[in-house]
Scaffold this motif. Structure first.
Motif, short mmCIF file in Angstrom:
data_model
loop_
_atom_site.label_atom_id
_atom_site.label_comp_id
_atom_site.label_asym_id
_atom_site.label_seq_id
_atom_site.Cartn_x
_atom_site.Cartn_y
_atom_site.Cartn_z
N TRP A 36 -79.22 4.40 71.17
CA TRP A 36 -79.59 2.93 71.13
C TRP A 36 -80.18 2.45 72.37
O TRP A 36 -79.48 2.55 73.33
N PHE A 37 -81.11 1.91 72.55
CA PHE A 37 -81.96 1.26 73.65
C PHE A 37 -82.30 -0.26 73.26
O PHE A 37 -82.29 -0.84 71.92
N ARG A 38 -82.29 -1.33 74.22
CA ARG A 38 -82.52 -2.43 74.00
C ARG A 38 -83.42 -3.03 74.83
O ARG A 38 -83.75 -2.71 75.90
N GLN A 39 -84.38 -4.21 74.49
CA GLN A 39 -85.30 -4.55 75.39
C GLN A 39 -85.21 -6.16 75.19
O GLN A 39 -85.47 -6.81 74.12
N ALA A 40 -84.48 -6.82 76.23
CA ALA A 40 -84.44 -8.42 76.40
C ALA A 40 -85.79 -9.00 76.58
O ALA A 40 -86.60 -8.44 77.42
N PRO A 41 -85.79 -10.30 76.43
CA PRO A 41 -87.29 -10.92 76.67
C PRO A 41 -87.48 -10.82 78.09
O PRO A 41 -86.89 -11.19 79.16
N SER A 49 -76.35 3.00 74.45
CA SER A 49 -75.34 4.07 73.99
C SER A 49 -76.14 5.33 73.19
O SER A 49 -77.18 5.03 72.93
N CYS A 50 -75.38 6.12 73.15
CA CYS A 50 -75.70 7.37 72.20
C CYS A 50 -74.66 8.36 71.86
O CYS A 50 -73.33 8.11 72.12
N ILE A 51 -74.87 9.04 71.04
CA ILE A 51 -73.90 9.85 70.02
C ILE A 51 -74.70 11.18 69.95
O ILE A 51 -75.59 11.21 69.42
N SER A 52 -73.81 12.33 70.21
CA SER A 52 -74.14 13.77 69.50
C SER A 52 -73.64 13.79 68.54
O SER A 52 -72.40 14.02 68.43
N LEU A 53 -74.52 14.07 67.48
CA LEU A 53 -73.82 14.52 66.01
C LEU A 53 -73.37 15.77 65.96
O LEU A 53 -72.40 16.06 65.05
N SER A 54 -73.59 16.79 66.98
CA SER A 54 -73.01 17.99 66.79
C SER A 54 -71.68 17.98 67.21
O SER A 54 -70.74 18.73 66.64
N ASP A 55 -71.12 17.05 68.32
CA ASP A 55 -69.86 17.48 68.62
C ASP A 55 -68.99 15.81 68.95
O ASP A 55 -67.99 15.84 69.28
N GLY A 56 -69.71 14.72 68.55
CA GLY A 56 -69.29 13.60 68.35
C GLY A 56 -69.04 12.58 69.87
O GLY A 56 -68.51 11.65 69.74
N ASN A 57 -69.66 13.36 70.77
CA ASN A 57 -69.50 12.85 72.09
C ASN A 57 -70.21 11.68 72.03
O ASN A 57 -71.48 11.42 71.75
N THR A 58 -69.53 10.55 72.89
CA THR A 58 -70.50 9.14 72.95
C THR A 58 -70.47 8.70 74.36
O THR A 58 -69.60 9.15 75.16
N LYS A 59 -71.54 7.89 74.58
CA LYS A 59 -71.45 7.35 75.98
C LYS A 59 -72.00 5.88 75.91
O LYS A 59 -72.80 5.54 74.64
N TYR A 60 -71.77 5.09 76.87
CA TYR A 60 -71.86 3.66 76.81
C TYR A 60 -72.52 3.25 78.23
O TYR A 60 -71.95 3.73 79.28
N ALA A 92 -81.61 -9.17 72.50
CA ALA A 92 -82.72 -8.37 72.60
C ALA A 92 -83.15 -7.76 71.45
O ALA A 92 -82.46 -8.01 70.28
N VAL A 93 -84.38 -6.92 71.35
CA VAL A 93 -84.76 -6.05 70.31
C VAL A 93 -84.09 -4.78 70.70
O VAL A 93 -84.19 -4.14 71.62
N TYR A 94 -83.26 -4.18 69.47
CA TYR A 94 -82.58 -2.97 69.80
C TYR A 94 -83.45 -2.08 68.93
O TYR A 94 -83.72 -2.21 67.81
N TYR A 95 -83.56 -0.77 69.60
CA TYR A 95 -84.21 0.21 69.00
C TYR A 95 -83.51 1.47 69.01
O TYR A 95 -82.47 1.94 70.01
N CYS A 96 -83.44 2.21 67.86
CA CYS A 96 -82.73 3.47 67.84
C CYS A 96 -83.49 4.67 68.12
O CYS A 96 -84.94 4.38 67.70
N ALA A 97 -83.05 5.54 68.75
CA ALA A 97 -84.03 6.59 69.02
C ALA A 97 -83.24 8.21 68.79
O ALA A 97 -82.05 8.16 68.70
N LEU A 98 -84.25 9.45 68.74
CA LEU A 98 -83.60 10.51 68.06
C LEU A 98 -84.21 11.39 69.21
O LEU A 98 -85.50 11.54 69.30
N SER A 99 -83.02 12.64 69.40
CA SER A 99 -83.46 13.59 70.19
C SER A 99 -82.82 14.86 69.76
O SER A 99 -81.78 14.74 69.30
N TYR A 100 -83.35 15.99 70.16
CA TYR A 100 -82.80 17.33 69.68
C TYR A 100 -82.68 17.97 71.31
O TYR A 100 -83.62 18.17 71.77
#
Length: 126
Positions: A36-41, A49-60, A92-100
């Motif tokens: 998740w990213f966000r852009q404030a005015p 934040s991000c989460i790896s769906l392969s191992d559940g690792n999260t960061k903030y 903010a406007v919150y965006y989700c994004a995907l990465s492999y």
């Protein structure tokens, strides 16, 4: 190209909570990283934040650690961002994004994310 759908934004008072969801109908997140990213005015887009769906690792990001939680959603192929103790500065406007393939601290970098949702607006009134 994967089509991500971000939802759940709205207007909330400071101290309140919201749950954002990121979905990709018909696509499996199992081996991917969702961020998740966000852009404030008036500001540049920033990593949240991000989460790896392969191992559940999260960061903030420091600004949200302890208040926000990222997790696999109850619905299949969704990732949720639970936002508690919201502050006006979270507006903010919150965006989700995907990465492999991105891992570790690289999940903070937009350049590694190939698909983006349309954004959902979160407004926190003070």
């Amino acid at each position: 190209d994967v089509q991500l759908q971000a939802s759940g934004g709205g207007l909330v008072q400071a101290g309140g909570s919201l749950r954002l969801s990121c979905a990709a109908p018909g696509f499996s997140f199992d081996d991917y990283t969702i961020a998740w990213f966000r852009q404030a005015p008036g500001k540049e887009r920033a990593w949240v934040s991000c989460i790896s769906l392969s191992d559940g690792n999260t960061k903030y990001a420091d600004s949200v650690r302890g208040r926000f939680t990222i997790s696999s959603g109850n619905a299949k192929n969704t990732v949720d961002l639970h936002m508690n103790s919201l502050e006006h500065e979270d507006t903010a406007v919150y965006y989700c994004a995907l990465s492999y393939g991105v891992s570790g601290s690289f999940c903070r970098e937009e350049t590694y994310f190939t698909s983006w949702g349309q954004g959902t607006l979160v407004t926190v009134s003070s």
